[in-house]
Design a protein around this motif. Structure first.
Motif, short mmCIF file in Angstrom:
data_model
loop_
_atom_site.label_atom_id
_atom_site.label_comp_id
_atom_site.label_asym_id
_atom_site.label_seq_id
_atom_site.Cartn_x
_atom_site.Cartn_y
_atom_site.Cartn_z
N MET A 132 7.53 20.71 -38.09
CA MET A 132 7.91 19.17 -38.17
C MET A 132 7.76 18.61 -36.83
O MET A 132 7.46 19.42 -35.87
CB MET A 132 9.28 19.03 -38.68
CG MET A 132 9.93 17.89 -38.94
SD MET A 132 11.60 17.90 -39.23
CE MET A 132 11.32 18.59 -40.97
N VAL A 177 10.09 12.15 -36.09
CA VAL A 177 11.20 12.18 -37.08
C VAL A 177 11.88 10.83 -37.17
O VAL A 177 11.98 10.45 -38.37
CB VAL A 177 12.09 13.10 -36.71
CG1 VAL A 177 13.35 13.13 -37.32
CG2 VAL A 177 11.70 14.66 -36.55
N ARG A 199 16.91 16.61 -36.77
CA ARG A 199 16.07 17.70 -37.64
C ARG A 199 17.03 18.81 -37.41
O ARG A 199 17.89 19.11 -36.57
CB ARG A 199 14.69 18.48 -37.04
CG ARG A 199 13.59 17.36 -37.23
CD ARG A 199 12.36 18.10 -36.73
NE ARG A 199 12.30 18.37 -35.23
CZ ARG A 199 11.59 18.95 -34.51
NH1 ARG A 199 10.54 19.84 -34.95
NH2 ARG A 199 11.79 19.10 -33.30
N GLN A 211 15.32 23.32 -44.12
CA GLN A 211 14.97 22.44 -43.21
C GLN A 211 15.32 21.06 -43.76
O GLN A 211 14.67 20.71 -44.99
CB GLN A 211 13.69 22.42 -42.80
CG GLN A 211 13.22 23.87 -42.07
CD GLN A 211 14.05 24.15 -40.97
OE1 GLN A 211 14.41 23.28 -40.04
NE2 GLN A 211 14.50 25.28 -40.81
N VAL A 244 16.59 16.69 -42.79
CA VAL A 244 16.66 15.47 -41.75
C VAL A 244 17.78 14.93 -41.98
O VAL A 244 18.11 14.35 -43.06
CB VAL A 244 15.50 14.73 -41.66
CG1 VAL A 244 15.70 13.58 -40.85
CG2 VAL A 244 14.13 15.34 -41.31
#
Length: 600
Positions: free
Chosen positions: A1, A7, A27, A49, A51
């Motif tokens: 990522m 992000v 993250r 995973q 966000v």
């Protein structure tokens, strides 16, 4: 990522077509409850995973903006919203104790109704990301909601120091005022309450300016010392002047203190009085509890006593239908089931009032004694009625057969005696005799005598009639030349002459073949019908007798039980033999008389 800026950009792109604007995004790793276990080790598949993004539908500077916590998942088309939580429902932030890094925490929302699913655990990459995220949440909650969520298991002082150190580096994401953070100090939750920040920014600037004023004079120690002394004296004088000016206030405070002290004394007196009353009340409560315990125990004992008495009354109760069957009921064949049932109840009731079926503590009770006497009286009445009925019944059966000539041999018609109908009618009262034996064994003695006397008359009459008819139908031929020799007892052969006894022998053998099995059957039926506790009257063969004797010897040598059984049954055998003698008395002489009448 990607990194943080990437992000942030991807999160903003995810909400580009909506009214929400992204405040910040991080993250994280999402796990559900405990770590997944595979083969005794943590499994990497237990975490996903994700966000976490804080979004609002208004500008950051405006009031009452609606802030949401967005959970984004990674897909081939970028970040996609997976779940949304409203910040106004956030009630607590709790650190996961199993994570030593401190980067894992749980967000508690008060609007989640499903409690069966473990809450999600969020793991940040570092403490900086965690502190930045949590301080932003607290600041937004304070400014827009007027309250702060509870923080459990985290060092808020350390978080405040971190926020102060990183305030200039991240002004948009500065921490909330530490004095507004509410942390509950509870032994069960391990939380600390912090209400004041260490230093405000204004205080820090004042301290810095104060220190700057003394920079120029630090090298001149004496001048600096004198200056400090003068300022100290000025401050002391100002303090004394302030104290003198506040004398009226001090007097007022002292006056209020004296009033408060008198009130405290009155309160203390009232507390002592209430303490005495409470002590007396406590003693009264204890006495009431003691009495209640005694009453409870008495109630339990009374309930147990009533239960026992009810069971005893059930044993002592005599049903009216049984009393009627035992005292005034008839002994017809149709009423025999009710009579036998009443006999069984009477036997069981008598046994139920004797040890060990009845506890020994009840034996001397007047009600038990009276009921036992009543049952004995009922038993005596029934035994007397049943014995009288059976004696008359046996006599009437035999008299009916004796008066009916069709049961005996007649002239020109030799008839075999048949007692099947007699035995069938007697078997109707076999169970009644068994119950009479259980109730009163001595009552069978006159019944046995009556049965033997009545049946003996029938047997003798049948033997006489059968013998007369057999004698009439049998003729003996004589040899006139050898009568003297036969009378003299000559031992010559058949050629010497004599009476022809072959027909007499056949007649005698015929009579034996008929009457011997009849007498054996009658004896066996009598022993069974009159409830003799003996073995069946079947003569064992030589081999069976030898095996039985060997077996009896082995058992007697092993345990001695056979000798005891023989002693116990000897009286019963003696009574049976005596009854059989009365039953068969005269039948042997009758047979010989019949044969002697034939000329033998």
């Amino acid at each position: 990522m990607a990194d943080d800026s990437e992000v942030q950009r991807l999160a903003e792109a995810a909400f580009r077509d909506s009214d929400n604007s992204v405040i910040m995004a991080f993250r994280v790793s999402k796990s559900r409850g405990k770590w997944g276990v595979s083969g005794g080790r943590r499994s990497s598949l237990a975490s996903k995973q994700r966000v976490l993004a804080l979004t609002s539908n208004n500008s950051i500077n405006s009031k009452n903006l609606r802030v949401n916590l967005q959970v984004l998942k990674v897909s081939s088309r970028g970040l996609q919203p997976a779940k949304v939580y409203k910040l106004k429902h956030l009630s607590k932030i709790e650190a996961v104790q199993n994570d030593n890094t401190g980067c894992t925490f749980v967000l508690g929302f008060d609007n989640l109704t499903s409690q069966s699913v473990a809450p999600a655990q969020w793991t940040m990459r570092s403490l900086d990301d965690r502190n930045r995220f949590l301080t932003c949440i607290m600041k937004l909650s304070k400014e827009n909601l007027g309250r702060l969520p509870k923080i459990i298991g985290m060092d808020v002082v350390e978080m405040a120091l971190w926020a102060q150190a990183n305030a200039k580096a991240h002004p948009p994401r500065g921490p909330a005022d530490v004095e507004d953070i509410e942390i509950v100090d509870d032994p069960t939750e391990g939380i600390v309450t912090v209400e004041k920040d260490l230093f405000l920014k204004v205080e820090e600037e004042d301290m810095q300016a104060l220190l700057d004023t003394y920079v120029m004079g630090i090298d001149e120690a004496e001048a600096f010392s004198e200056r400090l002394k003068r300022e100290l004296l000025a401050l002391e004088a100002a303090n004394v002047h302030a104290i003198l000016e506040s004398e009226p206030l001090v007097e007022e405070v002292l006056h209020q203190l004296s009033i408060a002290a008198s009130s405290v004394d009155d309160l203390d007196e009232w507390l002592r009085m209430f303490n005495v009353k409470l002590r007396h009340m406590r003693e009264d409560i204890q006495s009431i509890e003691v009495r209640n315990n005694k009453l409870d125990m008495q109630e339990k004992n009374n309930s147990a006593l009533v239960h026992e008495l009810n069971e005893l009354l059930d044993r002592l109760k005599i049903p009216d239908e049984y009393v009627s069957s035992l005292t005034v009921g008839s002994f017809d064949e149709a009423r025999m089931p009710q009579t036998v049932e009443a006999c069984e109840w009477l036997s069981q009731s008598l046994h139920a009032l004797e040890p060990p079926y009845l506890d020994g503590c009840y034996l001397n009770m007047r009600a038990v004694k009276d009921k036992r006497a009543e049952l004995f009286k009922l038993k005596t009445t029934f035994v007397k009625r049943a014995s009288e009925f059976l004696r008359n019944y046996f006599t009437s059966l035999v008299d009916f057969m004796v008066n009916d000539k069709s049961y005996f041999s007649q002239r020109g018609q030799l008839k075999r005696p048949d007692h099947a109908d007699l035995r069938f009618k007697c078997r109707t009262y076999a169970r009644l005799l068994q119950h009479l034996k259980n109730l009163d064994k001595s009552s069978l003695i006159p019944l046995r005598k009556a049965y033997c006397h009545s049946l003996n008359l029938l047997l003798r009459r049948e033997a006489r009639e059968f013998g007369n008819e057999l004698r009439a139908s049998t003729k003996v031929t004589r040899n006139p030349n050898s009568s003297g020799a036969w009378m003299d007892g000559s031992t010559g052969g058949q050629s010497s002459g004599g009476p022809d006894t072959s027909t007499v022998s056949d007649a005698y053998a015929k009579m034996l073949r008929i009457f011997i099995p009849l007498l054996v059957d009658e004896s066996t039926f009598f022993a069974s019908f009159m409830c003799f506790d003996v073995l069946p009257l079947v003569p064992p063969g030589p081999t069976d007798r030898r095996m039985s004797e060997d077996k009896d010897d082995d058992q007697e040598n092993a345990s001695g039980v056979s000798s005891k059984s023989s002693e116990r049954d000897s009286a019963e055998f003696e009574a049976l033999n005596q009854s059989l003698r009365e039953l068969l008395d005269g039948t042997q002489a009758r047979r010989f008389l019949c044969c002697s009448g034939m000329g033998i």
